[in-house]
Design a protein around this motif. Structure first.
Motif, PDB file in Angstrom:
ATOM      1  N   THR A   1       0.832  -1.207   0.000  1.00 52.46           N
ATOM      2  CA  THR A   1       0.000   0.000   0.000  1.00 52.46           C
ATOM      3  C   THR A   1       0.863   1.251   0.000  1.00 52.46           C
ATOM      4  OG1 THR A   1      -0.073   0.200   2.422  1.00 52.46           O
ATOM      5  CG2 THR A   1      -1.751  -1.208   1.368  1.00 52.46           C
ATOM      6  N   GLU A   2       0.274   2.372  -0.415  1.00 52.90           N
ATOM      7  CA  GLU A   2       1.003   3.642  -0.420  1.00 52.90           C
ATOM      8  C   GLU A   2       1.386   4.057   0.999  1.00 52.90           C
ATOM      9  OE1 GLU A   2      -0.702   6.866  -2.538  1.00 52.90           O
ATOM     10  OE2 GLU A   2      -0.167   6.016  -4.493  1.00 52.90           O
TER      11      GLU A   2
ATOM     12  N   ALA B   1       4.354   2.004   1.993  1.00 47.37           N
ATOM     13  CA  ALA B   1       5.514   2.433   1.203  1.00 47.37           C
ATOM     14  C   ALA B   1       6.070   3.736   1.749  1.00 47.37           C
ATOM     15  CB  ALA B   1       5.113   2.597  -0.257  1.00 47.37           C
ATOM     16  N   ARG B   2       5.187   4.659   2.078  1.00 50.19           N
ATOM     17  CA  ARG B   2       5.624   5.949   2.626  1.00 50.19           C
ATOM     18  C   ARG B   2       6.320   5.759   3.977  1.00 50.19           C
ATOM     19  NH1 ARG B   2       4.518  11.533   0.518  1.00 50.19           N
ATOM     20  NH2 ARG B   2       5.609  12.762   2.066  1.00 50.19           N
TER      21      ARG B   2
ATOM     22  N   TYR C   1       9.748   4.430   3.337  1.00 50.73           N
ATOM     23  CA  TYR C   1      10.580   5.504   2.786  1.00 50.73           C
ATOM     24  C   TYR C   1      11.085   6.425   3.896  1.00 50.73           C
ATOM     25  CZ  TYR C   1      11.591  10.076   0.762  1.00 50.73           C
ATOM     26  OH  TYR C   1      12.187  11.280   0.454  1.00 50.73           O
TER      27      TYR C   1
ATOM     28  N   LEU D   1      11.148   7.424  -3.523  1.00 49.04           N
ATOM     29  CA  LEU D   1       9.809   6.870  -3.327  1.00 49.04           C
ATOM     30  C   LEU D   1       9.049   6.916  -4.643  1.00 49.04           C
ATOM     31  CD1 LEU D   1       7.513   5.855  -1.414  1.00 49.04           C
ATOM     32  CD2 LEU D   1       6.908   8.256  -1.073  1.00 49.04           C
TER      33      LEU D   1
ATOM     34  N   THR E   1       5.307   5.747  -6.014  1.00 48.95           N
ATOM     35  CA  THR E   1       3.976   5.156  -5.898  1.00 48.95           C
ATOM     36  C   THR E   1       3.079   5.827  -6.937  1.00 48.95           C
ATOM     37  OG1 THR E   1       3.021   6.760  -4.340  1.00 48.95           O
ATOM     38  CG2 THR E   1       4.341   4.971  -3.399  1.00 48.95           C
TER      39      THR E   1
ATOM     40  N   ARG F   1       6.146  10.696  -6.025  1.00 50.86           N
ATOM     41  CA  ARG F   1       7.463  10.435  -6.600  1.00 50.86           C
ATOM     42  C   ARG F   1       8.432  11.401  -5.925  1.00 50.86           C
ATOM     43  NH1 ARG F   1       2.987   9.227  -9.370  1.00 50.86           N
ATOM     44  NH2 ARG F   1       3.099  11.288 -10.297  1.00 50.86           N
TER      45      ARG F   1
ATOM     46  N   GLY G   1       8.574   1.458  -3.247  1.00 50.83           N
ATOM     47  CA  GLY G   1       7.402   1.709  -4.059  1.00 50.83           C
ATOM     48  C   GLY G   1       6.294   0.695  -3.855  1.00 50.83           C
ATOM     49  N   THR G   2       5.200   0.929  -4.546  1.00 48.40           N
ATOM     50  CA  THR G   2       4.055   0.019  -4.534  1.00 48.40           C
ATOM     51  C   THR G   2       4.059  -0.767  -5.845  1.00 48.40           C
ATOM     52  OG1 THR G   2       2.676   1.750  -5.488  1.00 48.40           O
ATOM     53  CG2 THR G   2       2.677   1.542  -3.083  1.00 48.40           C
ATOM     54  N   HIS G   3       2.891  -1.307  -6.204  1.00 47.88           N
ATOM     55  CA  HIS G   3       2.757  -2.033  -7.471  1.00 47.88           C
ATOM     56  C   HIS G   3       3.067  -1.137  -8.671  1.00 47.88           C
ATOM     57  CE1 HIS G   3      -1.126  -0.103  -6.731  1.00 47.88           C
ATOM     58  NE2 HIS G   3      -1.231  -0.025  -8.031  1.00 47.88           N
ATOM     59  N   ALA G   4       3.148   0.195  -8.440  1.00 44.68           N
ATOM     60  CA  ALA G   4       3.498   1.120  -9.529  1.00 44.68           C
ATOM     61  C   ALA G   4       4.874   0.773 -10.109  1.00 44.68           C
ATOM     62  CB  ALA G   4       3.493   2.565  -9.021  1.00 44.68           C
TER      63      ALA G   4
END
Length: 267
Positions: free
Chosen positions: A145-146, A149-150, A153, A169, A171, A175, A201-204
């Protein structure tokens, strides 16, 4: 009709399992109460056997593939550990030794890091990332999840201050490069050219337009939240890169060896 049985008779008999033909008959035309249960046991065994065989096949593939040996400078590791406001536990130290030993090998690491929330998995991931980064290669840390991820980071950015290492980062919504918000295209270019060595990052990060110059380590957090195909997508970006999958979900060792038989286990 003939029902070729994939299980050797010796194995089947030693486990007291019915033949495939018997199992089908037990399921559809049972004559005794226990027959459907025996059939269920047989089909469950077949399914788990296939899972294990596939896992062992993948393990053999990784062990016969080549990877860049990543060695972490002892002085740099000492500097990083001294900057922490705690010392590693025995379990953390043991897991760290296993990971660092794997990274020095000529074939890719494939390790499951299992531990409760707050048990220090992120610290071990950070040290692993430092090993890859200081060898001039790139690291991708994947969160489901974002928000997570954050968090990774921000935590890693603080952890790496003592060794002057930068984290990016990537997502769907954020960015960040060198502490500044940048466009997707800018960060994509930094990853493609190898300027950015550690990215969270995420799935991005799985998008086709995201490429790396020299990806050598992938860390997947809460691995059960990512499907096999998703993990394969990001691993393909590193051409059988070293892999650490982390999970806070308690996994019995027997189950871990069955389902994740392609992964070495650290707790």
């Amino acid at each position: 009709s003939q029902f070729p049985d994939p299980l050797p008779d010796e194995l089947r008999q030693s486990l007291h399992l019915p033949t495939l033909k018997q199992s089908l008959a037990y399921f559809h035309f049972p004559k005794k109460e226990e027959e459907p249960l025996l059939a269920s046991k047989r089909f469950a065994f077949d399914e788990m056997l296939l899972v294990q065989l596939k896992a062992l096949q993948m393990k053999a593939l990784f062990e016969t593939s080549k990877a860049k040996s990543l060695k972490l400078d002892k002085k740099l590791l000492a500097t990083f550990l001294d900057s922490l406001n705690f010392t590693l536990t025995k379990a953390q130290t043991k897991a760290l030794k296993e990971i660092l030993a794997d990274l020095t090998k000529a074939h890719p690491m494939n390790r499951l890091l299992n531990g409760d929330v707050g048990s220090g998995k992120t610290i071990l991931a950070a040290i692993s990332a430092l090993a890859a980064s200081t060898n001039g290669t790139q690291v991708a840390i994947l969160a489901p999840t974002e928000v997570l991820a954050r968090q990774h980071y921000e935590n890693l950015s603080k952890l790496f201050e003592s060794v002057d290492e930068s984290v990016a980062l990537f997502t769907g919504s954020y960015r960040i490069l060198h502490g500044q918000t940048v466009t997707r295209k800018t960060l994509q270019g930094a990853l493609q050219n190898g300027i950015t060595r550690i990215v969270v990052g995420t799935h991005a990060l799985l998008s086709e337009d995201v490429t790396f110059q020299n990806l050598s380590l992938i860390v997947v957090d809460e691995q059960h939240r990512f499907g096999v195909d998703q993990r394969k997508l990001i691993r393909d970006k590193g051409v059988l890169a070293n892999l650490i999958v982390m999970s806070a979900t308690p996994i019995p060792r027997s189950l871990a060896l069955s389902i994740y038989g392609d992964l070495d286990l650290s707790i």
